[in-house]
Design a protein around this motif. Structure first.
Motif, mmCIF file in Angstrom:
data_model
loop_
_atom_site.group_PDB
_atom_site.id
_atom_site.type_symbol
_atom_site.label_atom_id
_atom_site.label_comp_id
_atom_site.label_asym_id
_atom_site.label_seq_id
_atom_site.Cartn_x
_atom_site.Cartn_y
_atom_site.Cartn_z
ATOM 1 N N HIS A 59 8.082 -1.663 6.298
ATOM 2 C CA HIS A 59 7.163 -1.130 5.289
ATOM 3 C C HIS A 59 7.970 -0.660 4.085
ATOM 4 O O HIS A 59 9.207 -0.575 4.136
ATOM 5 C CB HIS A 59 6.286 -0.008 5.857
ATOM 6 N N ASP A 65 0.810 -1.223 0.000
ATOM 7 C CA ASP A 65 0.000 0.000 0.000
ATOM 8 C C ASP A 65 0.845 1.275 0.000
ATOM 9 O O ASP A 65 0.580 2.213 0.757
ATOM 10 C CB ASP A 65 -0.931 -0.020 1.220
ATOM 11 N N THR A 95 1.211 0.358 4.919
ATOM 12 C CA THR A 95 0.972 -0.870 5.671
ATOM 13 C C THR A 95 2.282 -1.580 6.011
ATOM 14 O O THR A 95 3.151 -1.727 5.155
ATOM 15 C CB THR A 95 0.073 -1.830 4.872
#
Length: 223
Positions: free
Chosen positions: A192, A71, A75
């Motif tokens: 991430h 994302d 995320t």
């Protein structure tokens, strides 16, 4: 709980998993020596994986799904570091899948047999008293992870050993209780997508593809 990403699925040929940080110049002494001061709290992990493959339908679909899971960096995911080759195990082990599913050649999960726990230690500790067994002795350089209560899975590297006390970097992200498990078999880190990196979905003749990934440790304050 974050989704676990298996890097070995994409057969990256080059994986650079390293600790990065920031230092500042503390000024120059009368003798002309420049003092370098660490100001990053121990640094954070960065992973750059290149020359991966999405040649099969399954890996191509997995790569597409991963691009949306990440994302754009919003995320966090648990990244399986795939470091079992350097774990305290004899021979040439296979990198295991955390869910014990077979590999493409139908071989099953292979554990290093390493089992370690640590005594209680405070936040930001850099020395742990550990106990356990393994096929090979710890000599430094090994990677393990701890599943923290609030900060989730975090990775640490052993940089020194004195009897049953090991020196680690980075410092503990969170205090631990006595008996905390040290995961040498499937070390993982909550990460991430690195800022500015975009996952490519380009394919050759609509089917074959290569892939690369750049991730940083997720240092956002836990909810």
């Amino acid at each position: 709980m974050p989704i676990t990403v298996h890097l070995c699925r994409f057969q990256f040929r080059d994986v650079d998993f390293r600790r990065v940080g920031q230092i500042t110049d503390g000024g120059t002494s009368l003798s002309g020596i420049s003092e370098q001061i660490e100001v990053d709290g121990g640094g954070y992990w960065r992973l750059d994986a290149t020359n991966g493959s999405t040649r099969t339908r399954e890996t191509g679909l997995a790569w597409r799904a991963l691009s949306d899971i990440l994302d754009g960096g919003a995320t966090a995911v648990d990244v399986l570091v795939c470091d079992l080759f350097f774990a305290p195990v004899a021979g040439h082990p296979l990198t295991p899948h955390s869910d014990a599913t077979p590999f493409s050649d139908k071989s099953l999960y292979v554990s290093s047999g390493a089992s370690f726990t640590a005594a209680a230690a405070p936040l930001r500790a850099t020395r742990l008293t550990i106990s356990g067994v393994a096929e090979l002795p710890l000599i430094g350089g090994e990677v393990f992870s701890i599943r923290h209560v609030f900060w989730g899975n975090r990775t640490y590297r052993i940089i020194g050993i004195e009897g049953d006390v090991v020196t680690i970097r980075p410092p503990l992200r969170e205090a631990i209780d006595a008996g905390t498990e040290l995961n040498f078999d499937t070390p993982r880190c909550q990460m991430h997508l690195a800022p500015g990196f975009q996952v490519s979905l380009t394919t050759n003749i609509g089917r074959y593809g290569s892939c690369a990934l750049s991730l940083v440790e997720d240092m956002r304050k836990p909810a």
